[in-house]
Enzyme design. Structure first.
Site, PDB file in Angstrom:
ATOM      1  N   CYS A  47      54.237  -7.183 -29.873  1.00 43.60           N
ATOM      2  CA  CYS A  47      54.210  -8.632 -30.030  1.00 43.60           C
ATOM      3  C   CYS A  47      55.397  -9.113 -30.871  1.00 43.60           C
ATOM      4  O   CYS A  47      55.526  -8.720 -32.036  1.00 43.60           O
ATOM      5  CB  CYS A  47      52.899  -9.049 -30.694  1.00 43.60           C
ATOM      6  SG  CYS A  47      52.825 -10.795 -31.131  1.00 43.60           S
ATOM      7  N   TYR A 204      58.207 -17.067 -22.410  1.00 47.15           N
ATOM      8  CA  TYR A 204      56.813 -17.151 -21.963  1.00 47.15           C
ATOM      9  C   TYR A 204      56.614 -18.342 -21.025  1.00 47.15           C
ATOM     10  O   TYR A 204      55.828 -18.272 -20.078  1.00 47.15           O
ATOM     11  CB  TYR A 204      55.875 -17.255 -23.168  1.00 47.15           C
ATOM     12  CG  TYR A 204      55.750 -15.981 -23.943  1.00 47.15           C
ATOM     13  CD1 TYR A 204      54.768 -15.042 -23.638  1.00 47.15           C
ATOM     14  CD2 TYR A 204      56.634 -15.676 -24.983  1.00 47.15           C
ATOM     15  CE1 TYR A 204      54.649 -13.859 -24.344  1.00 47.15           C
ATOM     16  CE2 TYR A 204      56.535 -14.491 -25.691  1.00 47.15           C
ATOM     17  CZ  TYR A 204      55.546 -13.588 -25.365  1.00 47.15           C
ATOM     18  OH  TYR A 204      55.448 -12.414 -26.059  1.00 47.15           O
TER      19      TYR A 204
END
Length: 344
Positions: A47, A204
């Site tokens: 992440c 994203y």
């Protein structure tokens, strides 16, 4: 399976990231005070948001002050015995545990570099949120946990990063390192304002878009911002000025994932970072800063993205990738000799 995951944060075809919900601060005179051994950081090495916190923890020398647990890179069913509960998310494992398959049963992915939860004995990050009283919503990393009160202090990476930078200086091995220095704060804030939506979140927005127009808008903004970075880094050593700051760490975490993951997985395929002369040289320098390089694990990065979203990659095939160009020597110090990353 998209229940309670980032894939559910799509409206009218465009990805819209939810805000973090736990926003307490560590302060000398507040509820949560800076103390050695009181706090624990839960992260995924995959992440980028969690990794920025881990990098700063290492750079400041807080390893003996704040504990760390590391999830497995592949999302799992967090209530596997409840057929009606489809949530998939972060789970803990030990390096010696058997490999895990994807949530759809594909592949076999070792538990290398995982660190189990030695504080709460949780098997999933979801359990931490539920222990702290949250029911439903997102179960994200990073999580900064208070062992004294048994609750979450904060799960917003930008705020955890700043707490690590300043709140534990009396306990840090490298208190002189300031990643948010007063003279550069205005520039750091200004850079963060466009790097976050266009680059950090921009990849994203490309990858999770479900309509062509939303994808193309995010794509244009992403590469416009990358071109802007390339121009800035042709003139100065770091993105916000002559010394390394939090803005560099925030930007790096997207750039290091770009060629190996985002170009393929998120369809950000106009160019590779390795083809930008200044950006690629900049990534090499930052990777070779000890705390930043230590927080970078390409196995976890690639395995997470390519195995955790069955709707995007059903068979969980992980691309092999090319040479590790980011580990090659850089010459940013020769181009900009006034300041070095290791001396600030």
């Amino acid at each position: 399976m998209v229940a309670n995951s980032a894939l559910a944060d799509v409206k009218d075809g465009a990805f819209q990231r939810q805000q973090a919900g736990w926003r307490d601060q560590i302060t000398p005179d507040g509820r949560f005070q800076p103390e050695a051994g009181r706090y624990h950081l839960y992260v995924s090495l995959a992440c980028p948001w969690a990794n920025r916190c881990l990098a700063v923890l290492y750079m400041k020398g807080l390893e003996d002050v704040i504990g760390v647990s590391v999830t497995h890179p592949t999302w799992q069913r967090t209530r596997p015995n409840d057929v009606a509960d489809e949530h998939c998310g972060w789970v803990f494992a030990s390096p010696s545990d058997p490999p895990l398959a994807s949530s759809s049963g594909q592949g076999s992915f070792p538990c290398d570099a995982c660190v189990p939860d030695t504080v709460n004995g949780a098997k999933t990050v979801r359990e931490l949120y539920e222990k702290a009283g949250q029911q439903g919503g997102r179960y994200t990393v990073p999580v900064l946990w208070d062992k004294k009160e048994g609750t979450i202090v904060n799960n917003e990476s930008s705020e955890i990063l700043r707490m690590f930078n300043a709140s534990f200086n009396h306990l840090a091995k490298h208190p002189q390192l300031d990643l948010y220095p007063e003279p550069l704060r205005a520039e750091i804030d200004a850079v963060n304002e466009w790097v976050y939506p266009c680059i950090n979140n921009g990849v994203y927005r490309c990858g999770f878009a479900t309509k062509q127009a939303a994808y193309e808008e995010a794509f244009r903004e992403l590469f416009s911002a990358l071109d802007r970075c390339e121009g800035i880094l042709a003139k100065q050593r770091y993105i916000a000025g002559p010394r390394i700051t939090e803005a560099d760490i925030r930007l790096y975490m997207t750039l290091i994932r770009f060629d190996e993951v985002y170009v393929v997985y998120f369809k950000t395929n106009r160019d590779f970072i390795r083809n930008y002369p200044n950006l690629s040289n900049y990534v090499r320098e930052l990777y070779q800063v000890p705390g930043i390089g230590r927080s970078t694990n390409m196995y976890h990065i690639k395995t997470h993205y390519f195995t955790s979203h069955p709707t995007l990659n059903h068979y969980a095939i992980v691309p092999v990738g090319g040479p590790h160009w980011w580990a090659e020597p850089h010459d940013r110090d020769a181009k900009f000799p006034a300041t070095s990353a290791s001396s600030v």
